[in-house]
Design a protein around this motif. Structure first.
Motif, PDB file in Angstrom:
ATOM      1  N   GLU A  28       0.880  -1.168   0.000  1.00 21.86           N
ATOM      2  CA  GLU A  28       0.000   0.000   0.000  1.00 21.86           C
ATOM      3  C   GLU A  28       0.913   1.212   0.000  1.00 21.86           C
ATOM      4  O   GLU A  28       1.859   1.287   0.785  1.00 21.86           O
ATOM      5  CB  GLU A  28      -0.900   0.025   1.236  1.00 21.86           C
ATOM      6  N   VAL A  29       0.636   2.158  -0.894  1.00 19.99           N
ATOM      7  CA  VAL A  29       1.505   3.319  -1.047  1.00 19.99           C
ATOM      8  C   VAL A  29       0.687   4.601  -0.914  1.00 19.99           C
ATOM      9  O   VAL A  29      -0.546   4.579  -0.925  1.00 19.99           O
ATOM     10  CB  VAL A  29       2.234   3.300  -2.409  1.00 19.99           C
ATOM     11  N   ASP A  37       8.690   7.295  -7.887  1.00 21.65           N
ATOM     12  CA  ASP A  37       8.849   7.468  -6.437  1.00 21.65           C
ATOM     13  C   ASP A  37       8.804   6.124  -5.718  1.00 21.65           C
ATOM     14  O   ASP A  37       9.591   5.870  -4.799  1.00 21.65           O
ATOM     15  CB  ASP A  37       7.745   8.365  -5.872  1.00 21.65           C
ATOM     16  N   ILE A  38       7.877   5.265  -6.119  1.00 22.92           N
ATOM     17  CA  ILE A  38       7.712   3.963  -5.480  1.00 22.92           C
ATOM     18  C   ILE A  38       8.951   3.098  -5.716  1.00 22.92           C
ATOM     19  O   ILE A  38       9.460   2.458  -4.792  1.00 22.92           O
ATOM     20  CB  ILE A  38       6.437   3.269  -5.992  1.00 22.92           C
ATOM     21  N   ALA A  39       9.464   3.090  -6.937  1.00 18.59           N
ATOM     22  CA  ALA A  39      10.649   2.289  -7.252  1.00 18.59           C
ATOM     23  C   ALA A  39      11.847   2.751  -6.435  1.00 18.59           C
ATOM     24  O   ALA A  39      12.579   1.931  -5.866  1.00 18.59           O
ATOM     25  CB  ALA A  39      10.955   2.371  -8.747  1.00 18.59           C
ATOM     26  N   ARG A  40      12.054   4.056  -6.338  1.00 20.12           N
ATOM     27  CA  ARG A  40      13.179   4.577  -5.553  1.00 20.12           C
ATOM     28  C   ARG A  40      13.027   4.250  -4.071  1.00 20.12           C
ATOM     29  O   ARG A  40      14.002   3.926  -3.391  1.00 20.12           O
ATOM     30  CB  ARG A  40      13.287   6.087  -5.746  1.00 20.12           C
ATOM     31  N   ALA A  41      11.793   4.338  -3.558  1.00 19.36           N
ATOM     32  CA  ALA A  41      11.560   4.053  -2.140  1.00 19.36           C
ATOM     33  C   ALA A  41      11.835   2.592  -1.814  1.00 19.36           C
ATOM     34  O   ALA A  41      12.451   2.280  -0.793  1.00 19.36           O
ATOM     35  CB  ALA A  41      10.127   4.425  -1.764  1.00 19.36           C
ATOM     36  N   VAL A  53       7.070  -1.324 -11.931  1.00 16.99           N
ATOM     37  CA  VAL A  53       6.069  -1.041 -10.904  1.00 16.99           C
ATOM     38  C   VAL A  53       4.718  -0.900 -11.585  1.00 16.99           C
ATOM     39  O   VAL A  53       4.578  -0.140 -12.545  1.00 16.99           O
ATOM     40  CB  VAL A  53       6.405   0.261 -10.140  1.00 16.99           C
ATOM     41  N   ASN A  54       3.726  -1.637 -11.111  1.00 18.10           N
ATOM     42  CA  ASN A  54       2.350  -1.488 -11.567  1.00 18.10           C
ATOM     43  C   ASN A  54       1.546  -0.905 -10.414  1.00 18.10           C
ATOM     44  O   ASN A  54       1.664  -1.377  -9.278  1.00 18.10           O
ATOM     45  CB  ASN A  54       1.752  -2.830 -11.978  1.00 18.10           C
ATOM     46  N   THR A  55       0.729   0.113 -10.700  1.00 19.46           N
ATOM     47  CA  THR A  55      -0.074   0.737  -9.651  1.00 19.46           C
ATOM     48  C   THR A  55      -1.549   0.672 -10.008  1.00 19.46           C
ATOM     49  O   THR A  55      -1.912   0.591 -11.181  1.00 19.46           O
ATOM     50  CB  THR A  55       0.323   2.213  -9.449  1.00 19.46           C
ATOM     51  N   SER A  74     -10.546   5.094   0.167  1.00 23.17           N
ATOM     52  CA  SER A  74      -9.863   4.553  -1.000  1.00 23.17           C
ATOM     53  C   SER A  74      -8.363   4.648  -0.772  1.00 23.17           C
ATOM     54  O   SER A  74      -7.892   5.440   0.049  1.00 23.17           O
ATOM     55  CB  SER A  74     -10.271   5.322  -2.252  1.00 23.17           C
ATOM     56  N   TRP A  75      -7.584   3.821  -1.497  1.00 23.72           N
ATOM     57  CA  TRP A  75      -6.143   3.785  -1.316  1.00 23.72           C
ATOM     58  C   TRP A  75      -5.478   3.348  -2.607  1.00 23.72           C
ATOM     59  O   TRP A  75      -6.139   2.983  -3.571  1.00 23.72           O
ATOM     60  CB  TRP A  75      -5.753   2.879  -0.152  1.00 23.72           C
ATOM     61  N   LYS A  76      -4.161   3.407  -2.623  1.00 26.08           N
ATOM     62  CA  LYS A  76      -3.394   3.065  -3.816  1.00 26.08           C
ATOM     63  C   LYS A  76      -2.518   1.857  -3.532  1.00 26.08           C
ATOM     64  O   LYS A  76      -1.888   1.770  -2.486  1.00 26.08           O
ATOM     65  CB  LYS A  76      -2.521   4.255  -4.237  1.00 26.08           C
ATOM     66  N   LYS A  77      -2.501   0.930  -4.486  1.00 27.30           N
ATOM     67  CA  LYS A  77      -1.736  -0.302  -4.350  1.00 27.30           C
ATOM     68  C   LYS A  77      -0.656  -0.329  -5.424  1.00 27.30           C
ATOM     69  O   LYS A  77      -0.880   0.107  -6.550  1.00 27.30           O
ATOM     70  CB  LYS A  77      -2.666  -1.507  -4.508  1.00 27.30           C
ATOM     71  N   ALA A  78       0.522  -0.837  -5.069  1.00 32.36           N
ATOM     72  CA  ALA A  78       1.618  -0.972  -6.018  1.00 32.36           C
ATOM     73  C   ALA A  78       2.129  -2.404  -6.006  1.00 32.36           C
ATOM     74  O   ALA A  78       2.371  -2.974  -4.941  1.00 32.36           O
ATOM     75  CB  ALA A  78       2.749  -0.018  -5.665  1.00 32.36           C
ATOM     76  N   VAL A  79       2.286  -2.980  -7.196  1.00 31.54           N
ATOM     77  CA  VAL A  79       2.877  -4.303  -7.351  1.00 31.54           C
ATOM     78  C   VAL A  79       4.265  -4.084  -7.940  1.00 31.54           C
ATOM     79  O   VAL A  79       4.404  -3.605  -9.062  1.00 31.54           O
ATOM     80  CB  VAL A  79       2.022  -5.199  -8.267  1.00 31.54           C
ATOM     81  N   VAL A  80       5.287  -4.412  -7.164  1.00 31.42           N
ATOM     82  CA  VAL A  80       6.676  -4.151  -7.535  1.00 31.42           C
ATOM     83  C   VAL A  80       7.328  -5.458  -7.957  1.00 31.42           C
ATOM     84  O   VAL A  80       7.317  -6.437  -7.209  1.00 31.42           O
ATOM     85  CB  VAL A  80       7.445  -3.536  -6.339  1.00 31.42           C
TER      86      VAL A  80
END
Length: 96
Positions: A28-29, A37-41, A53-55, A74-80
């Protein structure tokens, strides 16, 4: 944003745990975080190399308690997905 502000928590479900063998992890991001941003984190927090990264945005669900009703947030999901040569994330390995 700091890496801890972008990656909020891991998602631990049957479907997300099935992807661990293919080095695919679900988090969860923050809603405002981009794929870059997600990949760097993830690379900073876990010391791994990210391939892609798929969001997706998860809508809030309608919930009722008697005659009162409302929506969950609601929220955001990321599949790395990690690269082939990258090491695995140890946090998820302990759950298998």
């Amino acid at each position: 944003m700091a890496a801890q502000d972008i990656i909020l928590r891991p998602i631990v479900t049957e479907k997300s745990m099935a992807g661990i063998g293919e080095k695919r992890y679900t988090f969860e991001v923050a809603k405002s975080a981009t794929k870059i941003d997600i990949a760097r984190a993830v690379e900073e927090l876990f010391g791994v190399k990210v391939n892609k990264v798929n969001t997706l945005h998860v809508r809030g669900h309608l919930r009722r308690q008697g005659k009162t009703q409302g929506y969950t947030s609601s929220w955001k999901k990321a599949v790395v997905t990690l690269t082939e040569g990258s090491k695995t994330i140890e946090f998820f390995e302990g759950m298998m």
